[in-house]
Design a protein around this motif. Structure first.
Motif, PDB file in Angstrom:
ATOM      1  N   SER A  76       0.871  -1.340   0.176  1.00 11.16           N
ATOM      2  CA  SER A  76       0.010   0.011   0.119  1.00 11.16           C
ATOM      3  C   SER A  76       0.826   1.307   0.162  1.00 11.16           C
ATOM      4  N   ALA A  77       2.014   1.251   0.437  1.00  5.95           N
ATOM      5  CA  ALA A  77       2.917   2.351   0.661  1.00  5.95           C
ATOM      6  C   ALA A  77       3.243   2.821  -0.596  1.00  5.95           C
ATOM      7  N   LEU A  78       3.622   2.299  -1.749  1.00  2.84           N
ATOM      8  CA  LEU A  78       4.136   2.481  -3.180  1.00  2.84           C
ATOM      9  C   LEU A  78       2.869   2.476  -3.985  1.00  2.84           C
ATOM     10  N   PRO A  79       2.581   3.739  -4.533  1.00  3.30           N
ATOM     11  CA  PRO A  79       1.732   3.920  -5.651  1.00  3.30           C
ATOM     12  C   PRO A  79       1.897   2.908  -6.875  1.00  3.30           C
ATOM     13  N   GLU A  80       0.688   2.724  -7.468  1.00  4.08           N
ATOM     14  CA  GLU A  80       0.711   2.013  -8.608  1.00  4.08           C
ATOM     15  C   GLU A  80       1.710   2.260  -9.762  1.00  4.08           C
ATOM     16  N   SER A  81       2.474   1.231 -10.148  1.00  2.00           N
ATOM     17  CA  SER A  81       3.633   1.574 -11.267  1.00  2.00           C
ATOM     18  C   SER A  81       3.131   1.671 -12.432  1.00  2.00           C
ATOM     19  N   GLN A  82       3.299   2.609 -13.085  1.00  2.17           N
ATOM     20  CA  GLN A  82       2.809   2.784 -14.591  1.00  2.17           C
ATOM     21  C   GLN A  82       3.665   1.853 -15.470  1.00  2.17           C
ATOM     22  N   GLY A  83       4.786   1.441 -15.263  1.00  4.21           N
ATOM     23  CA  GLY A  83       5.410   0.796 -16.258  1.00  4.21           C
ATOM     24  C   GLY A  83       5.601  -0.637 -15.614  1.00  4.21           C
ATOM     25  N   GLN A  84       6.799  -1.499 -16.204  1.00  2.00           N
ATOM     26  CA  GLN A  84       6.941  -2.637 -15.902  1.00  2.00           C
ATOM     27  C   GLN A  84       7.818  -2.938 -14.502  1.00  2.00           C
ATOM     28  N   SER A  85       7.648  -3.413 -13.280  1.00  4.71           N
ATOM     29  CA  SER A  85       8.189  -3.341 -12.389  1.00  4.71           C
ATOM     30  C   SER A  85       9.361  -4.364 -12.654  1.00  4.71           C
ATOM     31  N   PHE A  86      10.557  -4.034 -12.077  1.00  2.00           N
ATOM     32  CA  PHE A  86      11.812  -4.942 -12.170  1.00  2.00           C
ATOM     33  C   PHE A  86      12.373  -5.744 -10.984  1.00  2.00           C
ATOM     34  N   TYR A  87      12.294  -4.732 -10.090  1.00  2.00           N
ATOM     35  CA  TYR A  87      12.743  -5.318  -8.555  1.00  2.00           C
ATOM     36  C   TYR A  87      12.030  -4.486  -7.318  1.00  2.00           C
ATOM     37  N   SER A  88      11.660  -5.048  -6.545  1.00  2.00           N
ATOM     38  CA  SER A  88      11.231  -4.434  -5.140  1.00  2.00           C
ATOM     39  C   SER A  88      11.760  -5.207  -3.955  1.00  2.00           C
ATOM     40  N   SER A  89      11.753  -4.751  -3.027  1.00  2.00           N
ATOM     41  CA  SER A  89      12.112  -5.107  -1.520  1.00  2.00           C
ATOM     42  C   SER A  89      11.356  -4.287  -0.526  1.00  2.00           C
ATOM     43  N   SER A  90      11.516  -4.940   0.713  1.00  2.00           N
ATOM     44  CA  SER A  90      10.945  -4.169   1.798  1.00  2.00           C
ATOM     45  C   SER A  90      11.529  -4.888   3.047  1.00  2.00           C
ATOM     46  N   GLY A  91      11.335  -4.326   4.244  1.00  2.00           N
ATOM     47  CA  GLY A  91      12.078  -5.010   5.194  1.00  2.00           C
ATOM     48  C   GLY A  91      12.026  -4.204   6.508  1.00  2.00           C
ATOM     49  N   TYR A  92      12.897  -4.675   7.777  1.00  2.00           N
ATOM     50  CA  TYR A  92      12.584  -4.099   9.064  1.00  2.00           C
ATOM     51  C   TYR A  92      14.343  -3.833   9.195  1.00  2.00           C
ATOM     52  N   LEU A  93      14.562  -2.646   9.702  1.00  2.00           N
ATOM     53  CA  LEU A  93      15.946  -2.296  10.152  1.00  2.00           C
ATOM     54  C   LEU A  93      16.091  -1.908  11.602  1.00  2.00           C
ATOM     55  N   ASN A  94      17.022  -2.597  12.434  1.00  2.00           N
ATOM     56  CA  ASN A  94      17.220  -2.404  13.686  1.00  2.00           C
ATOM     57  C   ASN A  94      18.069  -0.982  13.704  1.00  2.00           C
ATOM     58  N   PRO A  95      17.934  -0.287  15.101  1.00  2.00           N
ATOM     59  CA  PRO A  95      18.941   1.180  15.017  1.00  2.00           C
ATOM     60  C   PRO A  95      20.094   1.011  14.420  1.00  2.00           C
ATOM     61  N   GLY A  96      20.695   1.947  13.632  1.00  2.00           N
ATOM     62  CA  GLY A  96      22.202   1.992  13.433  1.00  2.00           C
ATOM     63  C   GLY A  96      22.323   1.075  12.268  1.00  2.00           C
ATOM     64  N   GLU A  97      21.522   0.022  11.772  1.00  2.00           N
ATOM     65  CA  GLU A  97      21.498  -1.028  10.866  1.00  2.00           C
ATOM     66  C   GLU A  97      21.474  -0.728   9.223  1.00  2.00           C
ATOM     67  N   SER A  98      22.183  -0.900   8.253  1.00  2.00           N
ATOM     68  CA  SER A  98      22.009  -0.872   6.838  1.00  2.00           C
ATOM     69  C   SER A  98      21.908  -2.105   6.154  1.00  2.00           C
ATOM     70  N   LYS A  99      21.400  -1.915   5.096  1.00  2.00           N
ATOM     71  CA  LYS A  99      20.918  -3.009   4.196  1.00  2.00           C
ATOM     72  C   LYS A  99      21.357  -2.535   2.622  1.00  2.00           C
ATOM     73  N   THR A 100      22.381  -3.524   2.070  1.00  2.00           N
ATOM     74  CA  THR A 100      22.568  -3.013   0.385  1.00  2.00           C
ATOM     75  C   THR A 100      22.013  -4.502  -0.308  1.00  2.00           C
ATOM     76  N   GLU A 101      21.243  -4.244  -1.452  1.00  2.00           N
ATOM     77  CA  GLU A 101      20.737  -5.103  -2.132  1.00  2.00           C
ATOM     78  C   GLU A 101      21.144  -4.598  -3.700  1.00  2.00           C
ATOM     79  N   GLN A 102      20.928  -5.493  -4.585  1.00  2.00           N
ATOM     80  CA  GLN A 102      21.352  -5.323  -6.030  1.00  2.00           C
ATOM     81  C   GLN A 102      20.320  -5.890  -6.766  1.00  2.00           C
ATOM     82  N   THR A 103      19.545  -4.983  -7.858  1.00  2.00           N
ATOM     83  CA  THR A 103      18.882  -5.232  -8.519  1.00  2.00           C
ATOM     84  C   THR A 103      19.155  -6.364  -9.707  1.00  2.00           C
ATOM     85  N   VAL A 104      18.188  -6.803 -10.362  1.00  2.00           N
ATOM     86  CA  VAL A 104      18.378  -7.532 -11.615  1.00  2.00           C
ATOM     87  C   VAL A 104      19.168  -6.523 -12.560  1.00  2.00           C
TER      88      VAL A 104
END
Length: 176
Positions: A76-104
């Motif tokens: 619900s947080a992301l509005p409908e995409s007008q184009g083709q969706s290639f990659y998506s992600s969601s999650g929870y971060l603890n204080p001071g944490e960072s997360k790095t991901e790569q798309t296709v």
């Protein structure tokens, strides 16, 4: 009062009135605030940020969630995409944490990178193509932002999300 004295007072009154009007208008303009990423200019290079759209905040989203509630919020947080969706992600971060991901691998073209978070603080998002940073922003939670990026050739994007307090994040990369 003589007519000569009256003529000299009238321009002074008009000048004072003009100054007061300018001060009031100038004061109202200083109440406006503009913010820009880094130096306010897109990077000059083969890939650059073409524009940003800020979506309205939702103050009810100050608490983090997990499980199914996280999945529902991410949808619900992301509005409908007008184009083709290639990659998506969601999650929870603890204080001071960072997360790095790569798309296709994405074919060259124009993409919308839609970012959102929930929690009481801010989340930082960085989107890079190799060493070139395309998006670098700190987003107040309960907000979403759409950043448009142009890829001159096929590329893999690296997306890093970080926070100083617990937060949820979600993002989607869609072709326009």
């Amino acid at each position: 009062m003589s007519s000569k004295a009256a003529r000299s007072v009238m321009p002074q009154r008009l000048a004072r009135a003009a100054v007061v009007v300018l001060v009031v208008l100038g004061g109202s303009l200083t109440a406006c605030e503009y913010t820009y990423d880094e130096d306010g200019r897109p990077d000059a290079g083969p890939t650059s940020t073409a524009g940003n759209v800020v979506l309205p905040p939702d103050p009810a989203l100050e608490e983090t969630v997990t499980g199914e509630a996280l999945e529902e919020w991410a949808k619900s947080a992301l509005p409908e995409s007008q184009g083709q969706s290639f990659y998506s992600s969601s999650g929870y971060l603890n204080p001071g944490e960072s997360k790095t991901e790569q798309t296709v691998q994405l074919p060259g073209g124009t993409y919308a990178v839609t970012l959102a978070c929930r929690g009481t603080r801010r989340v930082t998002f960085s989107v890079k193509e190799g060493e070139v940073e395309l998006v670098n922003l700190t987003l107040g939670c309960a907000n979403a932002r759409v950043s448009v990026v142009q890829l001159e050739k096929d590329a893999i994007l690296s997306i890093t999300v970080g926070t100083r307090s617990d937060a949820n994040f979600t993002y989607r990369v869609s072709r326009l």
